[in-house]
Design a protein around this motif. Structure first.
Motif, PDB file in Angstrom:
ATOM      1  N   GLY A 309     -99.663  26.385 -30.378  1.00 34.00           N
ATOM      2  CA  GLY A 309     -99.732  25.273 -29.447  1.00 34.00           C
ATOM      3  C   GLY A 309     -98.501  24.388 -29.543  1.00 34.00           C
ATOM      4  N   CYS A 310     -98.268  23.590 -28.497  1.00 36.23           N
ATOM      5  CA  CYS A 310     -97.148  22.651 -28.485  1.00 36.23           C
ATOM      6  C   CYS A 310     -97.658  21.276 -28.036  1.00 36.23           C
ATOM      7  CB  CYS A 310     -96.046  23.113 -27.528  1.00 36.23           C
ATOM      8  SG  CYS A 310     -95.191  24.615 -28.053  1.00 36.23           S
ATOM      9  N   LEU A 311     -97.047  20.228 -28.563  1.00 40.21           N
ATOM     10  CA  LEU A 311     -97.425  18.862 -28.226  1.00 40.21           C
ATOM     11  C   LEU A 311     -96.168  18.018 -28.061  1.00 40.21           C
ATOM     12  CD1 LEU A 311     -99.499  16.563 -27.913  1.00 40.21           C
ATOM     13  CD2 LEU A 311     -99.498  16.343 -30.412  1.00 40.21           C
ATOM     14  N   GLY A 312     -95.994  17.468 -26.858  1.00 41.34           N
ATOM     15  CA  GLY A 312     -94.804  16.663 -26.599  1.00 41.34           C
ATOM     16  C   GLY A 312     -95.112  15.275 -26.085  1.00 41.34           C
ATOM     17  N   THR A 313     -96.372  14.841 -26.225  1.00 41.06           N
ATOM     18  CA  THR A 313     -96.752  13.520 -25.733  1.00 41.06           C
ATOM     19  C   THR A 313     -97.260  12.637 -26.876  1.00 41.06           C
ATOM     20  OG1 THR A 313     -99.008  14.289 -25.233  1.00 41.06           O
ATOM     21  CG2 THR A 313     -97.383  14.397 -23.463  1.00 41.06           C
ATOM     22  N   LYS A 314     -97.429  11.367 -26.554  1.00 40.46           N
ATOM     23  CA  LYS A 314     -98.005  10.413 -27.498  1.00 40.46           C
ATOM     24  C   LYS A 314     -98.807   9.393 -26.698  1.00 40.46           C
ATOM     25  CE  LYS A 314     -93.990   7.324 -27.541  1.00 40.46           C
ATOM     26  NZ  LYS A 314     -92.999   6.645 -28.407  1.00 40.46           N
ATOM     27  N   LYS A 315     -99.626   8.605 -27.380  1.00 43.90           N
ATOM     28  CA  LYS A 315    -100.442   7.616 -26.687  1.00 43.90           C
ATOM     29  C   LYS A 315     -99.565   6.535 -26.065  1.00 43.90           C
ATOM     30  CE  LYS A 315    -104.779   8.144 -29.235  1.00 43.90           C
ATOM     31  NZ  LYS A 315    -105.816   7.461 -30.056  1.00 43.90           N
ATOM     32  N   ALA A 316     -99.896   6.181 -24.830  1.00 43.41           N
ATOM     33  CA  ALA A 316     -99.150   5.130 -24.143  1.00 43.41           C
ATOM     34  C   ALA A 316     -99.470   3.769 -24.763  1.00 43.41           C
ATOM     35  CB  ALA A 316     -99.506   5.121 -22.659  1.00 43.41           C
ATOM     36  N   GLY A 406    -101.270  27.021 -35.336  1.00 42.56           N
ATOM     37  CA  GLY A 406    -101.030  25.589 -35.431  1.00 42.56           C
ATOM     38  C   GLY A 406    -100.316  25.044 -34.205  1.00 42.56           C
ATOM     39  N   THR A 407    -100.100  23.741 -34.202  1.00 44.43           N
ATOM     40  CA  THR A 407     -99.451  23.055 -33.088  1.00 44.43           C
ATOM     41  C   THR A 407     -98.119  22.477 -33.545  1.00 44.43           C
ATOM     42  OG1 THR A 407    -101.567  22.472 -32.076  1.00 44.43           O
ATOM     43  CG2 THR A 407     -99.645  21.174 -31.421  1.00 44.43           C
ATOM     44  N   LYS A 408     -97.073  22.801 -32.823  1.00 44.08           N
ATOM     45  CA  LYS A 408     -95.745  22.274 -33.126  1.00 44.08           C
ATOM     46  C   LYS A 408     -95.459  21.065 -32.239  1.00 44.08           C
ATOM     47  CE  LYS A 408     -93.520  26.423 -34.941  1.00 44.08           C
ATOM     48  NZ  LYS A 408     -93.271  25.784 -36.253  1.00 44.08           N
ATOM     49  N   ILE A 410     -93.250  19.931 -30.308  1.00 44.99           N
ATOM     50  CA  ILE A 410     -92.131  20.284 -29.423  1.00 44.99           C
ATOM     51  C   ILE A 410     -92.711  20.468 -28.029  1.00 44.99           C
ATOM     52  CG2 ILE A 410     -90.678  21.366 -31.192  1.00 44.99           C
ATOM     53  CD1 ILE A 410     -91.786  24.053 -30.401  1.00 44.99           C
ATOM     54  N   ASP A 411     -91.849  20.571 -27.011  1.00 40.13           N
ATOM     55  CA  ASP A 411     -92.393  20.705 -25.664  1.00 40.13           C
ATOM     56  C   ASP A 411     -92.478  22.163 -25.228  1.00 40.13           C
ATOM     57  OD1 ASP A 411     -89.932  21.536 -24.347  1.00 40.13           O
ATOM     58  OD2 ASP A 411     -89.259  19.455 -24.394  1.00 40.13           O
ATOM     59  N   HIS A 412     -92.877  22.349 -23.984  1.00 38.43           N
ATOM     60  CA  HIS A 412     -93.201  23.673 -23.451  1.00 38.43           C
ATOM     61  C   HIS A 412     -92.011  24.622 -23.448  1.00 38.43           C
ATOM     62  CE1 HIS A 412     -96.016  26.230 -21.276  1.00 38.43           C
ATOM     63  NE2 HIS A 412     -95.089  26.506 -20.389  1.00 38.43           N
ATOM     64  N   GLU A 413     -90.811  24.091 -23.287  1.00 41.76           N
ATOM     65  CA  GLU A 413     -89.612  24.929 -23.248  1.00 41.76           C
ATOM     66  C   GLU A 413     -88.961  25.080 -24.617  1.00 41.76           C
ATOM     67  OE1 GLU A 413     -86.894  23.424 -20.369  1.00 41.76           O
ATOM     68  OE2 GLU A 413     -87.927  24.383 -18.680  1.00 41.76           O
ATOM     69  N   ASP A 414     -89.148  24.096 -25.474  1.00 44.37           N
ATOM     70  CA  ASP A 414     -88.513  24.139 -26.794  1.00 44.37           C
ATOM     71  C   ASP A 414     -88.877  25.407 -27.548  1.00 44.37           C
ATOM     72  OD1 ASP A 414     -87.324  21.685 -26.422  1.00 44.37           O
ATOM     73  OD2 ASP A 414     -88.867  20.566 -27.487  1.00 44.37           O
ATOM     74  N   ILE A 415     -90.129  25.830 -27.432  1.00 44.82           N
ATOM     75  CA  ILE A 415     -90.612  26.937 -28.257  1.00 44.82           C
ATOM     76  C   ILE A 415     -89.950  28.263 -27.901  1.00 44.82           C
ATOM     77  CG2 ILE A 415     -92.589  27.629 -26.824  1.00 44.82           C
ATOM     78  CD1 ILE A 415     -94.164  27.779 -29.562  1.00 44.82           C
ATOM     79  N   ILE A 416     -89.324  28.352 -26.715  1.00 42.61           N
ATOM     80  CA  ILE A 416     -88.604  29.582 -26.378  1.00 42.61           C
ATOM     81  C   ILE A 416     -87.087  29.397 -26.469  1.00 42.61           C
ATOM     82  CG2 ILE A 416     -90.381  30.717 -25.011  1.00 42.61           C
ATOM     83  CD1 ILE A 416     -89.053  29.523 -22.494  1.00 42.61           C
ATOM     84  N   GLY A 417     -86.676  28.326 -27.152  1.00 44.21           N
ATOM     85  CA  GLY A 417     -85.263  28.226 -27.481  1.00 44.21           C
ATOM     86  C   GLY A 417     -84.438  27.266 -26.684  1.00 44.21           C
ATOM     87  N   ARG A 418     -85.067  26.435 -25.868  1.00 46.20           N
ATOM     88  CA  ARG A 418     -84.294  25.463 -25.107  1.00 46.20           C
ATOM     89  C   ARG A 418     -84.409  24.109 -25.790  1.00 46.20           C
ATOM     90  NH1 ARG A 418     -86.820  26.961 -19.246  1.00 46.20           N
ATOM     91  NH2 ARG A 418     -87.051  29.193 -19.652  1.00 46.20           N
ATOM     92  N   ASN A 419     -83.335  23.653 -26.351  1.00 44.53           N
ATOM     93  CA  ASN A 419     -83.248  22.319 -26.970  1.00 44.53           C
ATOM     94  C   ASN A 419     -84.048  22.175 -28.262  1.00 44.53           C
ATOM     95  OD1 ASN A 419     -81.682  21.293 -24.680  1.00 44.53           O
ATOM     96  ND2 ASN A 419     -83.598  21.339 -23.550  1.00 44.53           N
ATOM     97  N   TRP A 420     -84.323  23.279 -28.937  1.00 40.82           N
ATOM     98  CA  TRP A 420     -84.930  23.206 -30.267  1.00 40.82           C
ATOM     99  C   TRP A 420     -84.125  24.084 -31.211  1.00 40.82           C
ATOM    100  CZ3 TRP A 420     -89.504  26.399 -32.382  1.00 40.82           C
ATOM    101  CH2 TRP A 420     -89.808  25.979 -33.675  1.00 40.82           C
ATOM    102  N   ASP A 421     -83.475  23.465 -32.169  1.00 38.76           N
ATOM    103  CA  ASP A 421     -82.599  24.196 -33.079  1.00 38.76           C
ATOM    104  C   ASP A 421     -83.355  25.190 -33.961  1.00 38.76           C
ATOM    105  OD1 ASP A 421     -80.438  22.805 -32.091  1.00 38.76           O
ATOM    106  OD2 ASP A 421     -80.485  21.270 -33.659  1.00 38.76           O
ATOM    107  N   GLY A 422     -84.640  24.957 -34.152  1.00 37.58           N
ATOM    108  CA  GLY A 422     -85.410  25.834 -35.028  1.00 37.58           C
ATOM    109  C   GLY A 422     -86.004  27.040 -34.343  1.00 37.58           C
ATOM    110  N   ALA A 423     -85.731  27.216 -33.035  1.00 37.49           N
ATOM    111  CA  ALA A 423     -86.400  28.273 -32.273  1.00 37.49           C
ATOM    112  C   ALA A 423     -86.046  29.678 -32.760  1.00 37.49           C
ATOM    113  CB  ALA A 423     -86.072  28.133 -30.795  1.00 37.49           C
TER     114      ALA A 423
END
Length: 439
Positions: A309-316, A406-408, A410-423
């Protein structure tokens, strides 16, 4: 007693020497040796993209998003994995098609041959039964090796690609009674059932229970506007397949000679596949369509299933109800698309409903955390309409059920290598884990 004491001292000295030597050996050598020794299979990996994805030879990503590869951004994950000894292929299926059509295309791409969408399915949705012909990534897929073992593969799907590879695994294992009845002896092996050809399925940020982003009326029109705008930006190219291959030949949607890409995309979104059909990505990505798929696409007993899973939001801060908004530290790297991602995250982060005519009648605060495209709660595995077992991964893969990794954050695109150095490291670690599954 003296002899045993001497033996103990000698053993202790040898153990100390071995431990000391291991400290001074290069860690990369010992790690590589350990990885090589721990491999239990050499099955190829096949990557399956999500909705609106593109192939390695298409220029759409570079021109529209300044991102050449779907898998890796501007780093080719396919070749990176190949260089590390993991045979890897990148599939390119219909970016706007249903999971059924995409699974049929994926099967032909891997095995080789002409795409067969099924006689019954083609008649129901008013399109051609047969599609393109492919050479095949793994032509001996499903055949027995010299030791009598089946040549299998590992499937990794991102977003809708996760739904697609799940469906393919179910079709191979159980087949389709309807297609067998409609085609008789001419039925495709894909619909026969009884094929244990997939060793593992891994899904990345996949909407197993759908995404509320696709539940909104007008989603198709919004997608049409975005793609038409992209087509207008890309201009009037002679060969649209080199830019963005829609792969809707089965619906007769091919670009005409001299037709601009914008005009072609406009025509695509006026097709009956959207107005009078459920045979498209928008339906399958919505919560209703996802649950319908969950009701018959089940985990196969001889296949490993992993989900992330991925999580890129937080409570407003100003929301009394706990609505979720985009975390700028995670999603604030989209440049021209920042506003779009923020709007999507905020919509999913506050959307709720009580409609007992829907497959999932209650959408509440549990659905608000999201990665910009998919609700995080939907990404661990199929819950609604499904009998699949989903368990948190405890270090030992369990076959025939979902191992939720688990849930990382990061956002929906990060997990496939866009803007995430750890991809890249993440993909290497995933490939390593899959190679350690027993044959």
């Amino acid at each position: 007693m003296v002899k045993r004491s001497k033996c103990k001292k000698l053993g202790a000295l040898l153990l100390t020497a071995a431990l000391t030597l291991s400290v001074f050996l290069p860690s990369t050598v010992s790690a590589a040796a350990k990885e090589s020794e721990s491999r239990q299979n050499d099955y190829p990996i096949v990557l399956c993209h999500g909705c609106n994805g593109w192939g390695r030879d298409e220029a759409f990503g570079r021109l529209a998003f300044n991102t050449k590869y779907y898998w890796g951004g501007n780093v080719d994950f396919q070749e990176e994995l190949n260089d590390r000894g993991f045979t890897t292929y990148t599939a390119a299926v219909g970016p706007l098609s249903s999971n059924w059509d995409r699974a049929c295309e994926l099967y032909a791409e891997i095995k080789g041959g002409t795409v067969d969408y099924g006689e019954a399915h083609a008649k129901r949705y008013g399109h051609a039964r047969f599609g393109r012909t492919y050479k095949g990534f793994v032509k001996d897929w499903g055949a027995e090796d010299e030791d009598g073992n089946i040549n299998k593969i590992h499937l990794i799907g991102h977003s809708q690609g996760g739904q697609t590879v799940r469906l393919l695994s179910a079709l191979l294992g159980e087949g389709s009674e309807e297609e067998r009845a409609a085609s008789g002896e001419k039925v495709s092996p894909l619909f026969e059932g009884g094929h244990s050809w997939i060793d593992s399925v891994t899904t990345l940020a996949s909407p197993h229970d759908g995404t509320t982003l696709a539940d909104v009326k007008g989603t198709n029109k919004f997608a049409a506007i975005l793609l038409s705008a992209a087509g207008s930006t890309l201009g009037n190219f002679q060969n649209s397949a080199e830019i963005y291959d829609i792969k809707l030949d089965q619906f007769g949607l091919k670009r005409k000679s001299g037709e601009s890409l914008k005009s072609f995309l406009d025509r695509v979104f006026k097709s009956s596949m959207w107005t009078n059909s459920k045979d498209n990505c928008a339906y399958d990505l919505g919560t209703d369509g996802a649950v319908v798929q969950n009701q018959w696409v089940t985990a196969q007993p001889d296949t490993y299933y992993f989900s992330w899973g991925c999580l890129g939001t937080k409570k407003a801060l100003l929301s009394l109800d706990g609505h979720q908004v985009a975390d700028p530290l995670i999603m604030g790297d989209k440049k021209l698309y920042n506003a779009q991602w923020a709007a999507q995250a905020a919509f999913m982060g506050s959307y709720h409903r009580k409609d007992y005519s829907r497959e999932i009648p209650v959408i509440d605060e549990k659905w608000w955390p999201n990665d910009g495209y998919v609700n995080t709660i939907s990404e661990s595995g199929p819950h609604y309409g499904s009998t699949d077992v989903i368990e948190d991964y405890n270090g030992t893969p369990e076959i025939g059920q979902w191992n939720f990794m688990g849930t990382k954050h990061i956002d929906h695109e990060d997990i496939i290598g866009r803007n995430w150095d750890g991809a890249l490291d993440f993909f290497v670690e995933t490939a390593t884990m899959l190679s350690q599954l027993p044959k």
